[in-house]
Design a protein around this motif. Structure first.
Motif, PDB file in Angstrom:
ATOM      1  N   ILE A  79     -20.992  10.951   1.380  1.00 33.99           N
ATOM      2  CA  ILE A  79     -19.915  11.288   0.450  1.00 33.99           C
ATOM      3  C   ILE A  79     -18.676  10.458   0.749  1.00 33.99           C
ATOM      4  CG2 ILE A  79     -18.293  13.107  -0.228  1.00 33.99           C
ATOM      5  CD1 ILE A  79     -20.533  15.086  -0.099  1.00 33.99           C
ATOM      6  N   PHE A  80     -18.357  10.276   2.020  1.00 33.48           N
ATOM      7  CA  PHE A  80     -17.209   9.436   2.369  1.00 33.48           C
ATOM      8  C   PHE A  80     -17.419   8.004   1.917  1.00 33.48           C
ATOM      9  CE2 PHE A  80     -15.439   6.303   5.287  1.00 33.48           C
ATOM     10  CZ  PHE A  80     -14.091   6.547   5.126  1.00 33.48           C
ATOM     11  N   SER A  81     -18.611   7.468   2.163  1.00 34.30           N
ATOM     12  CA  SER A  81     -18.884   6.074   1.824  1.00 34.30           C
ATOM     13  C   SER A  81     -18.734   5.814   0.335  1.00 34.30           C
ATOM     14  CB  SER A  81     -20.297   5.711   2.289  1.00 34.30           C
ATOM     15  OG  SER A  81     -20.552   4.339   2.089  1.00 34.30           O
ATOM     16  N   PHE A  82     -19.169   6.774  -0.481  1.00 31.45           N
ATOM     17  CA  PHE A  82     -19.090   6.592  -1.930  1.00 31.45           C
ATOM     18  C   PHE A  82     -17.753   7.054  -2.511  1.00 31.45           C
ATOM     19  CE2 PHE A  82     -23.725   6.689  -1.351  1.00 31.45           C
ATOM     20  CZ  PHE A  82     -24.085   5.542  -2.054  1.00 31.45           C
ATOM     21  N   GLY A  83     -17.095   7.986  -1.846  1.00 31.62           N
ATOM     22  CA  GLY A  83     -15.888   8.563  -2.424  1.00 31.62           C
ATOM     23  C   GLY A  83     -14.585   7.921  -2.012  1.00 31.62           C
ATOM     24  N   LYS A  84     -14.591   7.148  -0.924  1.00 29.86           N
ATOM     25  CA  LYS A  84     -13.327   6.580  -0.442  1.00 29.86           C
ATOM     26  C   LYS A  84     -12.708   5.595  -1.429  1.00 29.86           C
ATOM     27  CE  LYS A  84     -15.527   2.822   2.119  1.00 29.86           C
ATOM     28  NZ  LYS A  84     -15.695   2.171   3.437  1.00 29.86           N
ATOM     29  N   SER A  85     -13.539   4.979  -2.272  1.00 31.77           N
ATOM     30  CA  SER A  85     -13.009   4.024  -3.256  1.00 31.77           C
ATOM     31  C   SER A  85     -12.064   4.712  -4.235  1.00 31.77           C
ATOM     32  CB  SER A  85     -14.151   3.341  -4.012  1.00 31.77           C
ATOM     33  OG  SER A  85     -14.956   4.304  -4.673  1.00 31.77           O
ATOM     34  N   LEU A  86     -12.297   6.008  -4.496  1.00 29.88           N
ATOM     35  CA  LEU A  86     -11.411   6.748  -5.397  1.00 29.88           C
ATOM     36  C   LEU A  86     -10.012   6.873  -4.803  1.00 29.88           C
ATOM     37  CD1 LEU A  86     -13.860   9.623  -6.449  1.00 29.88           C
ATOM     38  CD2 LEU A  86     -13.259   7.561  -7.753  1.00 29.88           C
ATOM     39  N   VAL A  87      -9.946   7.126  -3.499  1.00 30.22           N
ATOM     40  CA  VAL A  87      -8.657   7.231  -2.826  1.00 30.22           C
ATOM     41  C   VAL A  87      -7.982   5.873  -2.748  1.00 30.22           C
ATOM     42  CG1 VAL A  87      -7.499   7.922  -0.692  1.00 30.22           C
ATOM     43  CG2 VAL A  87      -9.492   9.203  -1.494  1.00 30.22           C
ATOM     44  N   MET A  88      -8.766   4.831  -2.516  1.00 28.41           N
ATOM     45  CA  MET A  88      -8.202   3.494  -2.362  1.00 28.41           C
ATOM     46  C   MET A  88      -7.633   2.932  -3.656  1.00 28.41           C
ATOM     47  SD  MET A  88     -10.911   1.742   0.296  1.00 28.41           S
ATOM     48  CE  MET A  88     -11.062   2.380   1.973  1.00 28.41           C
ATOM     49  N   ARG A  89      -7.979   3.543  -4.776  1.00 29.47           N
ATOM     50  CA  ARG A  89      -7.382   3.121  -6.046  1.00 29.47           C
ATOM     51  C   ARG A  89      -5.916   3.521  -6.152  1.00 29.47           C
ATOM     52  NH1 ARG A  89     -12.076   5.038 -10.363  1.00 29.47           N
ATOM     53  NH2 ARG A  89     -13.770   3.702  -9.547  1.00 29.47           N
ATOM     54  N   HIS A  90      -5.513   4.488  -5.349  1.00 27.63           N
ATOM     55  CA  HIS A  90      -4.159   5.024  -5.453  1.00 27.63           C
ATOM     56  C   HIS A  90      -3.298   4.748  -4.221  1.00 27.63           C
ATOM     57  CE1 HIS A  90      -5.531   7.255  -9.015  1.00 27.63           C
ATOM     58  NE2 HIS A  90      -6.593   7.582  -8.308  1.00 27.63           N
ATOM     59  N   LEU A  91      -3.921   4.607  -3.064  1.00 27.16           N
ATOM     60  CA  LEU A  91      -3.161   4.444  -1.827  1.00 27.16           C
ATOM     61  C   LEU A  91      -3.421   3.081  -1.198  1.00 27.16           C
ATOM     62  CD1 LEU A  91      -3.768   7.936  -0.173  1.00 27.16           C
ATOM     63  CD2 LEU A  91      -1.873   7.226  -1.637  1.00 27.16           C
ATOM     64  N   LYS A  92      -2.414   2.586  -0.498  1.00 26.04           N
ATOM     65  CA  LYS A  92      -2.550   1.323   0.216  1.00 26.04           C
ATOM     66  C   LYS A  92      -3.153   1.578   1.597  1.00 26.04           C
ATOM     67  CE  LYS A  92       1.520  -0.808  -1.970  1.00 26.04           C
ATOM     68  NZ  LYS A  92       2.852  -1.426  -1.727  1.00 26.04           N
ATOM     69  N   GLN A  93      -3.753   0.522   2.135  1.00 22.08           N
ATOM     70  CA  GLN A  93      -4.225   0.587   3.515  1.00 22.08           C
ATOM     71  C   GLN A  93      -3.038   0.460   4.465  1.00 22.08           C
ATOM     72  OE1 GLN A  93      -6.907   1.688   4.244  1.00 22.08           O
ATOM     73  NE2 GLN A  93      -8.709   0.615   3.458  1.00 22.08           N
ATOM     74  N   PRO A  94      -3.079   1.051   5.656  1.00 19.06           N
ATOM     75  CA  PRO A  94      -4.209   1.805   6.224  1.00 19.06           C
ATOM     76  C   PRO A  94      -4.219   3.276   5.850  1.00 19.06           C
ATOM     77  CG  PRO A  94      -2.486   1.642   7.856  1.00 19.06           C
ATOM     78  CD  PRO A  94      -1.979   0.899   6.645  1.00 19.06           C
ATOM     79  N   PHE A  95      -3.257   3.682   4.988  1.00 19.50           N
ATOM     80  CA  PHE A  95      -3.140   5.110   4.670  1.00 19.50           C
ATOM     81  C   PHE A  95      -4.306   5.593   3.811  1.00 19.50           C
ATOM     82  CE2 PHE A  95       1.168   3.558   5.466  1.00 19.50           C
ATOM     83  CZ  PHE A  95       1.554   4.428   6.469  1.00 19.50           C
ATOM     84  N   ALA A  96      -4.874   4.720   3.016  1.00 15.47           N
ATOM     85  CA  ALA A  96      -6.021   5.117   2.203  1.00 15.47           C
ATOM     86  C   ALA A  96      -7.187   5.539   3.081  1.00 15.47           C
ATOM     87  CB  ALA A  96      -6.434   3.952   1.305  1.00 15.47           C
TER      88      ALA A  96
END
Length: 215
Positions: A79-96
């Motif tokens: 779930i993390f591997s597939f779902g993290k892209s959703l968070v990365m659409r809104h937040l910058k690294q490394p906070f995403a």
């Protein structure tokens, strides 16, 4: 080592960004406040807690309990591997990466907490020797179940085994009250959280150091 190397960037990188925003470029504090010591300490603490809890639960787990733990581990990573892209659409690294780790840990750990607690409360057996034992006697019974290991391993594992014995003793004393279920499941939430977070951290390490190398 895998867990440590996986969790270390999560503790270091956001702190480094915050220091960059807070400290002036010419500040001599930049040489000291790198965040490395803090990240190392927090990572080491998590590794000790995670390894101790996972080892404790794995040593006495039945086949069904091991299956539930394995399912939680695999589901967390997937779930993390597939779902993290959703968070990365809104937040910058490394906070995403940090926020997606926390978000998916909670989303997966909460339902598995209820699942593991329900299974344990329904199917776990209570040793007959505990029924009439005092608290010190219950602790001795629990410590007698320690696996045959020497040195620091037995010392570390004696803490959760002692806690488990004390918990069973409390549950038996309160067996006529519904609050017993609450005491019986206190550690389940912590274990589920650590298990899911460890799975996500291992997944991050694998994606960062194995998959990218092959690519």
């Amino acid at each position: 080592m895998t867990i440590f190397m996986g969790v270390w960037p999560l503790n270091l990188e956001p702190w480094t960004v915050r220091l960059t925003l807070v400290l002036r470029q010419n500040s001599p504090l930049k040489s000291f406040l790198t965040g490395r010591l803090r990240a190392t300490a927090l990572s080491a603490i998590f590794v000790v807690v995670a390894v101790t809890l996972l080892a404790w639960q794995s040593l006495d787990a039945t086949a069904s309990e091991a299956g539930i733990m394995l399912a939680a581990f695999l589901v967390s990573g997937c779930i993390f591997s597939f779902g993290k892209s959703l968070v990365m659409r809104h937040l910058k690294q490394p906070f995403a990466q940090v926020y997606s780790t926390s978000l998916f840990t909670w989303l997966i750990a909460v339902p598995f907490t209820f699942l593991i607690a329900a299974y344990t409360w329904t199917w776990s057996s209570q040793p007959g020797s505990m029924l009439d034992a005092s608290l010190p006697e219950a602790l001795q019974i629990g410590l007698s179940n320690l696996p045959e290991r020497g040195g620091w391993i037995s010392t570390v594992l004696s803490l959760p085994y002692g806690y488990e014995a004390a918990k069973l003793w409390v549950v038996i004393q309160l067996r006529d009250y519904h609050v017993a279920g609450f005491f019986f499941s206190l550690d389940t939430a912590l274990f589920s959280f650590v298990l899911c977070r460890t799975a996500i951290i291992v997944t991050q390490f694998f994606e960062a150091h194995i998959v990218k190398v092959r690519e």
